[in-house]
Design an enzyme around this catalytic site. Structure first.
Site, short mmCIF file in Angstrom:
data_model
loop_
_atom_site.label_atom_id
_atom_site.label_comp_id
_atom_site.label_asym_id
_atom_site.label_seq_id
_atom_site.Cartn_x
_atom_site.Cartn_y
_atom_site.Cartn_z
N CYS A 8 1.19 -1.21 -0.18
CA CYS A 8 0.11 0.20 0.15
C CYS A 8 0.87 1.21 0.27
CB CYS A 8 -0.72 0.12 1.26
SG CYS A 8 0.35 -0.07 2.84
N GLU B 296 0.43 -0.68 16.27
CA GLU B 296 -0.32 0.25 15.98
C GLU B 296 -1.04 0.61 17.24
OE1 GLU B 296 -2.90 -0.12 12.70
OE2 GLU B 296 -4.38 1.80 13.13
N SER C 156 1.83 -9.88 10.58
CA SER C 156 0.51 -8.46 9.61
C SER C 156 -1.04 -9.02 10.25
CB SER C 156 1.40 -9.08 8.86
OG SER C 156 0.70 -7.69 7.53
N SER D 183 1.60 -5.44 3.50
CA SER D 183 3.58 -4.74 3.75
C SER D 183 4.11 -6.79 2.67
CB SER D 183 3.69 -5.04 5.31
OG SER D 183 2.75 -6.57 5.70
S1 SF4 Z 1 -1.80 -0.99 5.96
FE1 SF4 Z 1 -1.57 0.40 7.26
S2 SF4 Z 1 0.58 1.35 5.93
FE2 SF4 Z 1 -0.77 0.55 4.13
S3 SF4 Z 1 -2.51 2.93 4.33
FE3 SF4 Z 1 -3.47 1.52 5.66
S4 SF4 Z 1 -3.21 2.21 7.76
FE4 SF4 Z 1 -1.31 2.64 5.44
#
Ligand code: SF4
Length: 327
Positions: free
Chosen positions: A15, A129, A225, A269
């Site tokens: 992302c 987070e 993740s 990720s």
């Molecule tokens: S998954 Fe996490 S890092 Fe990716 S856009 Fe969403 S909030 Fe941001």
């Protein structure tokens, strides 16, 4: 096995927040030389972390491990106010790779606190987070994960409440928990826009579309993740065998026995190279065709921090998030 078909979810993988976080570390290394300290895994992916470590990043969990005057990058998950203060006290040069969509939640928290509201966070216990977002409130917050937690929640004043959520939750689970919050506390103030980010929403939608077409779904992502785990769950809830795997080596050929259509996606990720390696591995096992599904094309980009080639100011990125989340 030769009649097996491979189906690829769209969108999948990186992302905009992950792209930006990795680029921040790479640019910091290029500009200041190694070591560049990174607080926590920059994003929750082993391949990414190993790659950056090889390039000169040093991953730490506690700022006390960082020598005074060094450069440190905060991970995409964000940090609490106390970690920011600690970095300042230690005289560290900080580059903040907190995803702007997490920062948006932090700004919401600050606003809710100014209105003197107690805040409920919907999220997963122990996730960085969640720790970072809960650490935006001087008086702490209530954490709820499930509808049962909402039922058992005790607050000081039910008329002075607000809630925020983690950005990478299951859209369906979060809807249940927030509905329970609204039912129990009708005056609760909601976030201005959904805190679940566009990338989480799009990847879950794509797996929901793909899974019914598959006999098995493979999600590339690390066990730590959050959004990758949610993708596996989404497929599994549609009664499709679903596995979260770190890379092609983790594939168990026994899973494929009797399966004709294999769906693949990847967490936000997880780099595309891992997907391509998995496809190559499956082709060796006799996949006959690869079909890429249609889905949302994402064009989201976040600015880099000032000092690393970008001109981001804390406030300026917010309008970007808002338009992103309204997609
Ligand atoms: S998954 Fe996490 S890092 Fe990716 S856009 Fe969403 S909030 Fe941001």
């Amino acid at each position: 096995m030769s009649s097996m078909e491979l189906i690829l979810a769209q969108p999948r993988g990186f992302c905009a927040g992950v792209d930006r976080a990795i680029e921040i570390v790479e640019r910091a290394i290029a500009q200041f030389g190694s070591p560049i300290y990174v607080r926590h895994e920059i994003v929750h992916n082993r391949y990414v972390v190993d790659d950056l470590r090889a390039k000169g990043a040093v991953f730490i969990e506690d700022l006390a491990e960082v020598p005074r005057g060094s450069t440190v990058v905060f991970s995409a998950h964000g940090v609490s106010q106390s970690v920011r203060r600690e970095a300042e006290q230690l005289g560290l040069l900080v580059f903040d790779a907190t995803c702007p969509l997490v920062t948006k939640v932090h700004i919401e928290v600050a606003k809710m606190r100014r209105e003197d509201r107690e805040i409920v966070m919907v999220g997963h216990h122990g996730h960085p987070e969640v720790e970072g977002t809960m650490g935006q409130s001087d008086l702490g917050m209530y954490l709820v994960e499930t509808v049962e937690d909402v039922i058992n929640l005790k607050v000081k004043d039910p008329h002075k409440l607000a809630y925020v959520t983690q950005t990478t939750l299951s859209v369906d689970d979060a809807a249940e928990v927030t509905a329970a919050l609204r039912a129990r506390f009708p005056d609760i103030v909601e976030p201005k826009r959904n805190d679940i980010c566009y990338a989480t929403q799009n990847r879950q939608d794509a797996v929901k579309f793909m899974a019914p077409q598959c006999d098995i779904v493979l999600i590339i992502g690390s066990p730590s993740s959050s959004n990758s785990n949610r993708l596996r769950e989404v497929a599994s809830r549609l009664n499709v065998s679903a596995y979260l795997i770190e890379n092609a080596d983790a594939l168990d050929p026994a899973w494929l026995v009797g399966k004709r259509r294999v769906g693949i996606s990847a967490g936000a990720s997880a780099p595309e190279i891992l997907v391509q390696q998995l496809i190559s591995r499956l082709k060796e096992s006799g996949i006959a065709s690869v079909r890429k599904l249609d889905g949302v094309e994402e064009h989201v980009q976040f600015p880099l921090p000032r000092g690393l080639g970008g001109n981001e100011e804390r406030g300026s990125s917010i309008s970007t998030h808002d338009s992103v989340n309204s997609n």
